[in-house]
Design a protein around this motif. Structure first.
Motif, PDB file in Angstrom:
ATOM      1  N   GLY A 127     -53.483  73.595  69.950  1.00  0.00           N
ATOM      2  CA  GLY A 127     -52.132  73.398  69.984  1.00  0.00           C
ATOM      3  C   GLY A 127     -52.028  72.669  71.518  1.00  0.00           C
ATOM      4  N   GLY A 128     -53.031  72.383  72.345  1.00  0.00           N
ATOM      5  CA  GLY A 128     -52.891  71.993  73.507  1.00  0.00           C
ATOM      6  C   GLY A 128     -52.534  70.390  73.588  1.00  0.00           C
ATOM      7  N   VAL A 129     -52.257  70.037  74.670  1.00  0.00           N
ATOM      8  CA  VAL A 129     -52.010  68.232  74.793  1.00  0.00           C
ATOM      9  C   VAL A 129     -52.893  67.769  75.809  1.00  0.00           C
ATOM     10  CG1 VAL A 129     -50.296  66.822  74.891  1.00  0.00           C
ATOM     11  CG2 VAL A 129     -49.784  68.735  73.762  1.00  0.00           C
ATOM     12  N   PHE A 130     -53.484  66.849  75.769  1.00  0.00           N
ATOM     13  CA  PHE A 130     -53.978  65.965  76.774  1.00  0.00           C
ATOM     14  C   PHE A 130     -53.264  64.715  77.170  1.00  0.00           C
ATOM     15  CE2 PHE A 130     -58.016  62.868  77.529  1.00  0.00           C
ATOM     16  CZ  PHE A 130     -57.813  63.096  78.760  1.00  0.00           C
ATOM     17  N   LEU A 131     -52.832  64.816  78.279  1.00  0.00           N
ATOM     18  CA  LEU A 131     -52.253  63.494  79.038  1.00  0.00           C
ATOM     19  C   LEU A 131     -52.889  62.553  79.857  1.00  0.00           C
ATOM     20  CD1 LEU A 131     -48.741  65.701  79.526  1.00  0.00           C
ATOM     21  CD2 LEU A 131     -49.107  64.284  77.622  1.00  0.00           C
ATOM     22  N   THR A 132     -53.058  61.403  79.816  1.00  0.00           N
ATOM     23  CA  THR A 132     -53.483  60.456  80.775  1.00  0.00           C
ATOM     24  C   THR A 132     -52.604  59.349  81.052  1.00  0.00           C
ATOM     25  OG1 THR A 132     -54.559  58.750  79.122  1.00  0.00           O
ATOM     26  CG2 THR A 132     -55.610  60.956  79.216  1.00  0.00           C
ATOM     27  N   TRP A 141     -52.053  59.801  74.877  1.00  0.00           N
ATOM     28  CA  TRP A 141     -51.990  61.257  74.798  1.00  0.00           C
ATOM     29  C   TRP A 141     -52.887  61.865  73.512  1.00  0.00           C
ATOM     30  CZ3 TRP A 141     -47.948  57.952  74.640  1.00  0.00           C
ATOM     31  CH2 TRP A 141     -47.444  57.882  73.327  1.00  0.00           C
ATOM     32  N   ALA A 142     -53.234  62.994  73.205  1.00  0.00           N
ATOM     33  CA  ALA A 142     -53.783  63.675  72.337  1.00  0.00           C
ATOM     34  C   ALA A 142     -53.522  64.935  72.049  1.00  0.00           C
ATOM     35  CB  ALA A 142     -55.374  63.540  72.352  1.00  0.00           C
ATOM     36  N   ILE A 143     -53.361  65.385  70.986  1.00  0.00           N
ATOM     37  CA  ILE A 143     -52.938  66.937  70.460  1.00  0.00           C
ATOM     38  C   ILE A 143     -54.015  67.564  69.831  1.00  0.00           C
ATOM     39  CG2 ILE A 143     -51.311  68.296  69.411  1.00  0.00           C
ATOM     40  CD1 ILE A 143     -49.350  65.803  69.573  1.00  0.00           C
ATOM     41  N   LYS A 144     -54.194  68.804  70.276  1.00  0.00           N
ATOM     42  CA  LYS A 144     -55.450  69.373  69.706  1.00  0.00           C
ATOM     43  C   LYS A 144     -54.887  70.485  68.316  1.00  0.00           C
ATOM     44  CE  LYS A 144     -59.227  72.879  70.860  1.00  0.00           C
ATOM     45  NZ  LYS A 144     -59.848  73.475  72.040  1.00  0.00           N
ATOM     46  N   PRO A 145     -55.564  70.482  67.444  1.00  0.00           N
ATOM     47  CA  PRO A 145     -55.078  71.040  66.195  1.00  0.00           C
ATOM     48  C   PRO A 145     -54.699  72.819  66.635  1.00  0.00           C
ATOM     49  CG  PRO A 145     -56.912  69.801  65.562  1.00  0.00           C
ATOM     50  CD  PRO A 145     -56.714  69.907  66.989  1.00  0.00           C
ATOM     51  N   GLY A 146     -53.819  73.383  65.787  1.00  0.00           N
ATOM     52  CA  GLY A 146     -53.637  74.886  65.959  1.00  0.00           C
ATOM     53  C   GLY A 146     -52.578  75.280  66.683  1.00  0.00           C
ATOM     54  N   GLN A 147     -52.560  76.528  67.175  1.00  0.00           N
ATOM     55  CA  GLN A 147     -51.325  77.026  67.897  1.00  0.00           C
ATOM     56  C   GLN A 147     -51.726  78.261  68.884  1.00  0.00           C
ATOM     57  OE1 GLN A 147     -47.836  77.786  65.734  1.00  0.00           O
ATOM     58  NE2 GLN A 147     -46.806  78.880  67.412  1.00  0.00           N
ATOM     59  N   ALA A 148     -51.625  78.098  69.917  1.00  0.00           N
ATOM     60  CA  ALA A 148     -52.040  79.106  70.991  1.00  0.00           C
ATOM     61  C   ALA A 148     -51.216  80.466  70.654  1.00  0.00           C
ATOM     62  CB  ALA A 148     -51.424  78.724  72.486  1.00  0.00           C
ATOM     63  N   GLY A 162     -39.323  58.087  81.560  1.00  0.00           N
ATOM     64  CA  GLY A 162     -37.998  58.891  81.404  1.00  0.00           C
ATOM     65  C   GLY A 162     -38.389  60.145  81.429  1.00  0.00           C
ATOM     66  N   GLY A 163     -39.320  60.506  82.228  1.00  0.00           N
ATOM     67  CA  GLY A 163     -39.537  62.181  82.105  1.00  0.00           C
ATOM     68  C   GLY A 163     -41.319  62.308  82.810  1.00  0.00           C
ATOM     69  N   LEU A 164     -41.555  63.207  82.874  1.00  0.00           N
ATOM     70  CA  LEU A 164     -43.072  63.795  83.347  1.00  0.00           C
ATOM     71  C   LEU A 164     -44.110  63.367  82.367  1.00  0.00           C
ATOM     72  CD1 LEU A 164     -42.085  67.121  85.254  1.00  0.00           C
ATOM     73  CD2 LEU A 164     -42.222  64.794  86.624  1.00  0.00           C
ATOM     74  N   PHE A 165     -43.702  63.122  81.301  1.00  0.00           N
ATOM     75  CA  PHE A 165     -44.931  63.045  80.293  1.00  0.00           C
ATOM     76  C   PHE A 165     -44.168  62.342  78.957  1.00  0.00           C
ATOM     77  CE2 PHE A 165     -43.264  67.369  80.639  1.00  0.00           C
ATOM     78  CZ  PHE A 165     -42.300  67.408  79.251  1.00  0.00           C
ATOM     79  N   TYR A 166     -45.180  61.648  78.165  1.00  0.00           N
ATOM     80  CA  TYR A 166     -44.886  61.268  76.834  1.00  0.00           C
ATOM     81  C   TYR A 166     -45.319  62.432  75.693  1.00  0.00           C
ATOM     82  CZ  TYR A 166     -43.873  56.564  77.816  1.00  0.00           C
ATOM     83  OH  TYR A 166     -43.144  55.159  78.291  1.00  0.00           O
ATOM     84  N   ALA A 167     -44.851  62.304  74.553  1.00  0.00           N
ATOM     85  CA  ALA A 167     -45.306  63.472  73.711  1.00  0.00           C
ATOM     86  C   ALA A 167     -44.479  64.741  73.901  1.00  0.00           C
ATOM     87  CB  ALA A 167     -46.783  63.647  73.339  1.00  0.00           C
ATOM     88  N   PRO A 168     -43.353  64.409  74.272  1.00  0.00           N
ATOM     89  CA  PRO A 168     -42.554  65.688  74.854  1.00  0.00           C
ATOM     90  C   PRO A 168     -42.448  66.921  73.753  1.00  0.00           C
ATOM     91  CG  PRO A 168     -40.999  64.029  74.076  1.00  0.00           C
ATOM     92  CD  PRO A 168     -42.437  63.402  73.916  1.00  0.00           C
ATOM     93  N   GLN A 169     -42.188  66.636  72.479  1.00  0.00           N
ATOM     94  CA  GLN A 169     -42.056  67.881  71.742  1.00  0.00           C
ATOM     95  C   GLN A 169     -43.384  68.406  71.492  1.00  0.00           C
ATOM     96  OE1 GLN A 169     -40.850  66.599  67.661  1.00  0.00           O
ATOM     97  NE2 GLN A 169     -41.170  68.490  66.722  1.00  0.00           N
ATOM     98  N   ALA A 170     -44.686  67.869  71.543  1.00  0.00           N
ATOM     99  CA  ALA A 170     -45.883  68.398  71.582  1.00  0.00           C
ATOM    100  C   ALA A 170     -45.974  69.162  72.929  1.00  0.00           C
ATOM    101  CB  ALA A 170     -46.946  67.470  71.403  1.00  0.00           C
ATOM    102  N   VAL A 171     -45.834  68.567  74.147  1.00  0.00           N
ATOM    103  CA  VAL A 171     -45.959  69.447  75.246  1.00  0.00           C
ATOM    104  C   VAL A 171     -45.089  70.674  75.315  1.00  0.00           C
ATOM    105  CG1 VAL A 171     -45.406  69.266  77.773  1.00  0.00           C
ATOM    106  CG2 VAL A 171     -46.455  67.446  76.402  1.00  0.00           C
ATOM    107  N   ARG A 172     -43.820  70.522  74.927  1.00  0.00           N
ATOM    108  CA  ARG A 172     -42.837  71.738  75.063  1.00  0.00           C
ATOM    109  C   ARG A 172     -43.225  72.867  74.137  1.00  0.00           C
ATOM    110  NH1 ARG A 172     -38.756  67.382  75.668  1.00  0.00           N
ATOM    111  NH2 ARG A 172     -38.247  67.139  77.766  1.00  0.00           N
ATOM    112  N   LYS A 173     -43.769  72.484  72.808  1.00  0.00           N
ATOM    113  CA  LYS A 173     -44.248  73.243  71.934  1.00  0.00           C
ATOM    114  C   LYS A 173     -45.324  74.108  72.637  1.00  0.00           C
ATOM    115  CE  LYS A 173     -45.998  73.817  67.217  1.00  0.00           C
ATOM    116  NZ  LYS A 173     -46.418  73.113  66.165  1.00  0.00           N
ATOM    117  N   ALA A 174     -46.420  73.490  73.044  1.00  0.00           N
ATOM    118  CA  ALA A 174     -47.405  73.853  74.008  1.00  0.00           C
ATOM    119  C   ALA A 174     -47.267  74.975  74.697  1.00  0.00           C
ATOM    120  CB  ALA A 174     -48.465  72.889  74.074  1.00  0.00           C
ATOM    121  N   LEU A 175     -46.210  74.572  75.663  1.00  0.00           N
ATOM    122  CA  LEU A 175     -45.660  75.446  76.791  1.00  0.00           C
ATOM    123  C   LEU A 175     -44.768  76.221  76.549  1.00  0.00           C
ATOM    124  CD1 LEU A 175     -46.039  72.535  79.441  1.00  0.00           C
ATOM    125  CD2 LEU A 175     -47.466  74.345  79.030  1.00  0.00           C
ATOM    126  N   ALA A 176     -44.254  76.653  75.216  1.00  0.00           N
ATOM    127  CA  ALA A 176     -43.391  77.571  74.682  1.00  0.00           C
ATOM    128  C   ALA A 176     -43.728  78.966  75.262  1.00  0.00           C
ATOM    129  CB  ALA A 176     -42.912  77.422  73.552  1.00  0.00           C
TER     130      ALA A 176
END
Length: 389
Positions: free
Chosen positions: A232-237, A381-388, A121-135
């Motif tokens: 805050g980065g996201v690893f997608l596989t 998917w995996a989310i790294k702690p912190g914020q860029a 249903g899109g280009l990735f799972y964990a959409p909230q984390a991905v959009r936050k990382a790429l804001a």
């Protein structure tokens, strides 16, 4: 040899922000040692010319693609298909990636991209984390890396969805791009097995879709992904299971011709899996990824996984139009994948007549929906702690 489509977008020779492969005819019947010798000589000459021009890549593991001359070094034809010179299907078993890098295979990857996008249903799972990382943020530009970018479809669509972010596609061979990528996208030829730490702390999202067969040590690769991600980065596989499952989701055993329960589809895929295993352990890494993320300890803020079964053709009862379309794409994907694996099977030692009989039989079975089979997919998917910052 088949070249790029006539209507395919082609960059200017001076355009180094993206690449486009050019095919060069070669005699597939030449002795392999002679082919490799000429390729190695051309590579040395290409490296010398690159040094003279001042366009050396910023890292030893990165090869920036610039011209059809470079394409001649990086690509070669064998058994009627085009391969990159780092994944010779005929020799050197340390070369792990064993599928072609030509227009036909990149067309399959485009189809597979659509299949996965529709299923997610899109280009990735964990959409909230991905959009936050790429804001958008002050001080740095969000950045995305696609390891094993293949045909470039995911890179281009991410570039359009996040026009303020930089999107980098990384692969062993140049993609056959069918349209001009957005200005925030670029592509590099690189072997992830040579290391990624020259990108340390450079990306907010790292995507690795269907690349386990080409990674020598996936567990080590995951450690490096963590290092190149920003806080805050996201690893997608994404990983497809190279085994066939019955209507009850049970893995089908190997059944040879003449034995009860034999099907061409199952036998062909077993043969491909067997041949891939001789090239390295990567083919069996996909079910271990989630466990390896857990083994890495508390370095990740959170991890997640979805395991989905997709019908090999629209054989289920009462399927929605969407699910039917996804199943049809799955059937097309497997049909094309088995064709792309023909050089691998021939190099493994199967006779042409056997491989072609299996291919014809499997393609007919898939076409008429003879078998009620599923293909299994792992999305992790995996989310790294912190914020860029």
């Amino acid at each position: 040899m088949q070249g790029p489509d006539d209507d395919a977008w082609s960059p200017r020779p001076s355009d180094v922000s993206s690449y486009h492969s050019s095919s060069h005819a070669s005699d597939a019947d030449d002795e392999l040692d002679d082919i490799m010798s000429r390729a190695e000589t051309a590579e040395q000459e290409g490296s010398a010319k690159a040094a003279e021009s001042g366009r050396n890549s910023p890292s030893l593991s990165v090869y920036s693609y610039h011209s059809s001359v470079d394409g001649g070094v990086m690509l070669r034809e064998i058994h009627g298909r085009t391969f990159n010179n780092t994944s010779d299907p005929e020799r050197m078993r340390e070369k792990h990636y064993m599928l072609p890098a030509d227009v036909a295979e990149h067309s399959r990857l485009d189809l597979q991209h659509e299949l996965l996008k529709k299923k997610r249903g899109g280009l990735f799972y964990a959409p909230q984390a991905v959009r936050k990382a790429l804001a958008p943020r002050e001080g740095s530009q969000p950045s995305i890396l696609d390891v094993g970018s293949g045909s470039g479809s995911w890179v281009i669509e991410m570039g359009r969805q996040f026009p303020h972010a930089e999107v980098v596609g990384l692969d062993l061979a140049p993609a056959n791009l069918s349209s001009e990528p957005p200005p925030n996208c670029r592509f590099e030829c690189d072997d992830a097995n040579l290391g990624l730490l020259h990108y340390k702390g450079s990306f907010d999202v790292v995507n690795a879709s269907c690349i386990t067969t080409g990674i020598t040590n996936y567990r080590n690769f995951m450690d490096e992904v963590f290092e190149i991600l920003r806080p805050g980065g996201v690893f997608l596989t994404v990983a497809g299971d190279m085994q066939v499952h019955d209507e009850n989701h049970n893995t089908l055993p190997l059944i040879n011709e003449g034995e009860p329960g034999f099907t061409y589809t199952s036998r062909l895929i077993h043969a491909i899996l067997e041949a891939m295993r001789t090239r390295g352990p990567g083919i069996d890494s996909y079910p271990k990824i989630y466990g390896w993320l857990q083994d890495q300890g508390n370095i990740w803020e959170s991890i997640g996984q979805k395991i989905l079964y997709i019908p090999l053709g629209p054989w289920e009862d009462d399927m929605s139009a969407k699910d039917k379309n996804i199943a049809e794409l799955m059937a097309q994907d497997i049909t094309r994948l088995t064709q792309s694996a023909r050089p691998l099977l021939l190099s493994y030692g199967w006779f042409d007549e056997t491989v072609d009989r299996w291919l014809a039989g499997a393609h007919e079975e898939i076409k008429i929906l003879k078998n009620k089979y599923y293909m299994r997919w792992y999305f992790t998917w995996a989310i790294k702690p912190g914020q860029a910052t």
